[in-house]
Design a protein around this motif. Structure first.
Motif, PDB file in Angstrom:
ATOM      1  N   ARG A  32       0.820  -1.222   0.000  1.00 22.89           N
ATOM      2  CA  ARG A  32       0.000   0.000   0.000  1.00 22.89           C
ATOM      3  C   ARG A  32       0.845   1.259   0.000  1.00 22.89           C
ATOM      4  NH1 ARG A  32      -4.793  -1.345   4.264  1.00 22.89           N
ATOM      5  NH2 ARG A  32      -6.109  -2.480   2.807  1.00 22.89           N
ATOM      6  N   ARG A  33       1.990   1.200   0.662  1.00 21.06           N
ATOM      7  CA  ARG A  33       2.851   2.377   0.772  1.00 21.06           C
ATOM      8  C   ARG A  33       3.845   2.494  -0.374  1.00 21.06           C
ATOM      9  NH1 ARG A  33       4.284   2.820   7.183  1.00 21.06           N
ATOM     10  NH2 ARG A  33       2.129   3.093   7.855  1.00 21.06           N
ATOM     11  N   GLY A  34       3.872   1.505  -1.251  1.00 17.89           N
ATOM     12  CA  GLY A  34       4.799   1.531  -2.374  1.00 17.89           C
ATOM     13  C   GLY A  34       6.242   1.285  -1.966  1.00 17.89           C
ATOM     14  N   CYS A  35       6.427   0.598  -0.858  1.00 17.07           N
ATOM     15  CA  CYS A  35       7.765   0.320  -0.339  1.00 17.07           C
ATOM     16  C   CYS A  35       8.295  -1.002  -0.881  1.00 17.07           C
ATOM     17  CB  CYS A  35       7.727   0.240   1.187  1.00 17.07           C
ATOM     18  SG  CYS A  35       7.243   1.765   1.979  1.00 17.07           S
ATOM     19  N   TRP A  36       9.532  -1.299  -0.506  1.00 15.09           N
ATOM     20  CA  TRP A  36      10.166  -2.575  -0.836  1.00 15.09           C
ATOM     21  C   TRP A  36       9.315  -3.699  -0.284  1.00 15.09           C
ATOM     22  CZ3 TRP A  36      12.213  -6.042   2.792  1.00 15.09           C
ATOM     23  CH2 TRP A  36      12.946  -7.096   2.256  1.00 15.09           C
ATOM     24  N   ARG A  37       9.089  -4.748  -1.086  1.00 14.05           N
ATOM     25  CA  ARG A  37       8.174  -5.841  -0.744  1.00 14.05           C
ATOM     26  C   ARG A  37       8.930  -7.047  -0.225  1.00 14.05           C
ATOM     27  NH1 ARG A  37       3.509  -5.741  -3.756  1.00 14.05           N
ATOM     28  NH2 ARG A  37       2.877  -7.440  -2.412  1.00 14.05           N
ATOM     29  N   ILE A  38       8.204  -7.906   0.467  1.00 11.42           N
ATOM     30  CA  ILE A  38       8.728  -9.169   0.961  1.00 11.42           C
ATOM     31  C   ILE A  38       8.609 -10.181  -0.181  1.00 11.42           C
ATOM     32  CG2 ILE A  38       8.397 -11.006   2.638  1.00 11.42           C
ATOM     33  CD1 ILE A  38       7.208  -8.840   4.495  1.00 11.42           C
ATOM     34  N   SER A  39       9.656 -10.959  -0.410  1.00 13.44           N
ATOM     35  CA  SER A  39       9.631 -11.907  -1.524  1.00 13.44           C
ATOM     36  C   SER A  39       8.603 -13.006  -1.264  1.00 13.44           C
ATOM     37  CB  SER A  39      11.014 -12.535  -1.721  1.00 13.44           C
ATOM     38  OG  SER A  39      11.294 -13.435  -0.676  1.00 13.44           O
ATOM     39  N   GLU A  40       8.137 -13.605  -2.349  1.00 13.31           N
ATOM     40  CA  GLU A  40       7.165 -14.687  -2.217  1.00 13.31           C
ATOM     41  C   GLU A  40       7.775 -15.901  -1.527  1.00 13.31           C
ATOM     42  OE1 GLU A  40       5.575 -15.223  -6.135  1.00 13.31           O
ATOM     43  OE2 GLU A  40       4.373 -13.401  -5.975  1.00 13.31           O
ATOM     44  N   LYS A  41       9.055 -16.129  -1.737  1.00 14.19           N
ATOM     45  CA  LYS A  41       9.732 -17.221  -1.033  1.00 14.19           C
ATOM     46  C   LYS A  41       9.691 -16.989   0.468  1.00 14.19           C
ATOM     47  CE  LYS A  41      12.945 -18.507  -4.665  1.00 14.19           C
ATOM     48  NZ  LYS A  41      14.353 -18.586  -5.068  1.00 14.19           N
ATOM     49  N   ALA A  42       9.914 -15.762   0.886  1.00 15.33           N
ATOM     50  CA  ALA A  42       9.874 -15.438   2.316  1.00 15.33           C
ATOM     51  C   ALA A  42       8.453 -15.575   2.864  1.00 15.33           C
ATOM     52  CB  ALA A  42      10.402 -14.031   2.559  1.00 15.33           C
ATOM     53  N   LEU A  43       7.453 -15.231   2.060  1.00 20.47           N
ATOM     54  CA  LEU A  43       6.063 -15.363   2.507  1.00 20.47           C
ATOM     55  C   LEU A  43       5.670 -16.828   2.689  1.00 20.47           C
ATOM     56  CD1 LEU A  43       4.278 -12.638   0.379  1.00 20.47           C
ATOM     57  CD2 LEU A  43       4.782 -12.564   2.821  1.00 20.47           C
ATOM     58  N   PHE A  44       6.304 -17.722   1.949  1.00 21.78           N
ATOM     59  CA  PHE A  44       6.029 -19.157   2.080  1.00 21.78           C
ATOM     60  C   PHE A  44       6.900 -19.826   3.143  1.00 21.78           C
ATOM     61  CE2 PHE A  44       3.475 -19.409  -1.755  1.00 21.78           C
ATOM     62  CZ  PHE A  44       2.661 -20.488  -1.472  1.00 21.78           C
ATOM     63  N   PHE A  45       7.933 -19.145   3.634  1.00 17.76           N
ATOM     64  CA  PHE A  45       8.894 -19.762   4.547  1.00 17.76           C
ATOM     65  C   PHE A  45       8.227 -20.289   5.821  1.00 17.76           C
ATOM     66  CE2 PHE A  45      12.118 -19.412   7.941  1.00 17.76           C
ATOM     67  CZ  PHE A  45      13.014 -20.345   7.453  1.00 17.76           C
ATOM     68  N   PHE A  46       7.514 -19.445   6.543  1.00 16.91           N
ATOM     69  CA  PHE A  46       6.907 -19.887   7.800  1.00 16.91           C
ATOM     70  C   PHE A  46       5.717 -20.824   7.586  1.00 16.91           C
ATOM     71  CE2 PHE A  46       9.315 -16.220   9.326  1.00 16.91           C
ATOM     72  CZ  PHE A  46      10.032 -16.852  10.323  1.00 16.91           C
ATOM     73  N   PRO A  47       4.889 -20.628   6.569  1.00 21.09           N
ATOM     74  CA  PRO A  47       3.850 -21.631   6.323  1.00 21.09           C
ATOM     75  C   PRO A  47       4.409 -23.027   6.047  1.00 21.09           C
ATOM     76  CG  PRO A  47       3.240 -19.615   5.248  1.00 21.09           C
ATOM     77  CD  PRO A  47       4.648 -19.430   5.782  1.00 21.09           C
ATOM     78  N   VAL A  48       5.514 -23.107   5.328  1.00 19.19           N
ATOM     79  CA  VAL A  48       6.125 -24.412   5.065  1.00 19.19           C
ATOM     80  C   VAL A  48       6.647 -25.032   6.358  1.00 19.19           C
ATOM     81  CG1 VAL A  48       8.112 -25.530   3.958  1.00 19.19           C
ATOM     82  CG2 VAL A  48       6.656 -24.002   2.646  1.00 19.19           C
ATOM     83  N   LEU A  49       7.122 -24.196   7.272  1.00 15.02           N
ATOM     84  CA  LEU A  49       7.669 -24.696   8.531  1.00 15.02           C
ATOM     85  C   LEU A  49       6.604 -24.968   9.596  1.00 15.02           C
ATOM     86  CD1 LEU A  49      10.866 -22.520   8.936  1.00 15.02           C
ATOM     87  CD2 LEU A  49      10.684 -24.865   8.143  1.00 15.02           C
ATOM     88  N   GLY A  50       5.333 -24.875   9.234  1.00 16.36           N
ATOM     89  CA  GLY A  50       4.280 -25.200  10.177  1.00 16.36           C
ATOM     90  C   GLY A  50       3.264 -24.101  10.370  1.00 16.36           C
ATOM     91  N   GLY A  51       3.456 -22.971   9.749  1.00 21.51           N
ATOM     92  CA  GLY A  51       2.551 -21.853   9.941  1.00 21.51           C
ATOM     93  C   GLY A  51       1.513 -21.696   8.854  1.00 21.51           C
ATOM     94  N   SER A  52       1.025 -22.787   8.337  1.00 21.27           N
ATOM     95  CA  SER A  52       0.071 -22.694   7.224  1.00 21.27           C
ATOM     96  C   SER A  52      -1.262 -22.075   7.651  1.00 21.27           C
ATOM     97  CB  SER A  52      -0.163 -24.062   6.604  1.00 21.27           C
ATOM     98  OG  SER A  52      -0.679 -24.954   7.571  1.00 21.27           O
ATOM     99  N   LEU A  53      -1.667 -22.280   8.895  1.00 19.49           N
ATOM    100  CA  LEU A  53      -2.920 -21.672   9.353  1.00 19.49           C
ATOM    101  C   LEU A  53      -2.784 -20.157   9.361  1.00 19.49           C
ATOM    102  CD1 LEU A  53      -5.768 -22.022  10.400  1.00 19.49           C
ATOM    103  CD2 LEU A  53      -4.824 -22.194  12.702  1.00 19.49           C
TER     104      LEU A  53
END
Length: 98
Positions: A32-53
């Motif tokens: 929303r702020r037009g700032c540097w974004r978090i990579s999609e790999k990083a967004l999947f990191f914690f869900p893969v490690l057990g944070g899928s909920l």
């Protein structure tokens, strides 16, 4: 011993879910702020490690805020990870629960 392992597993699961949810919210805020974004790999990191909920709650936020809704791997990946992790958690519970 089993009670301590179960408590540790629950703490790990809760932490992974909170971090996954927080990353999704942070990425949306940055978008929303037009700032540097978090990579999609990083967004999947914690869900893969057990944070899928937490990731799935983030997916609900994605739909509410129209964020990353075009990416099929976010729409399908988190629910599939959640199903796998739910089965794993069930078997751990059967094995570790007092």
């Amino acid at each position: 011993m089993r009670t301590q392992l179960w408590q540790l597993a629950c703490l790990y699961w809760t932490t992974a879910n909170l971090l996954a949810f927080a990353l999704m919210g942070l990425d949306k805020r940055r978008a929303r702020r037009g700032c540097w974004r978090i990579s999609e790999k990083a967004l999947f990191f914690f869900p893969v490690l057990g944070g899928s909920l937490g990731g799935m709650l983030g997916v609900a936020g994605m739909r509410l805020f129209h964020h990353k809704t075009r990416h099929w791997y976010f729409r399908a990946g988190f629910p599939l990870l959640f199903l796998f992790q739910a089965f794993l958690l069930f078997f751990l519970w059967r094995w570790l629960a007092p």
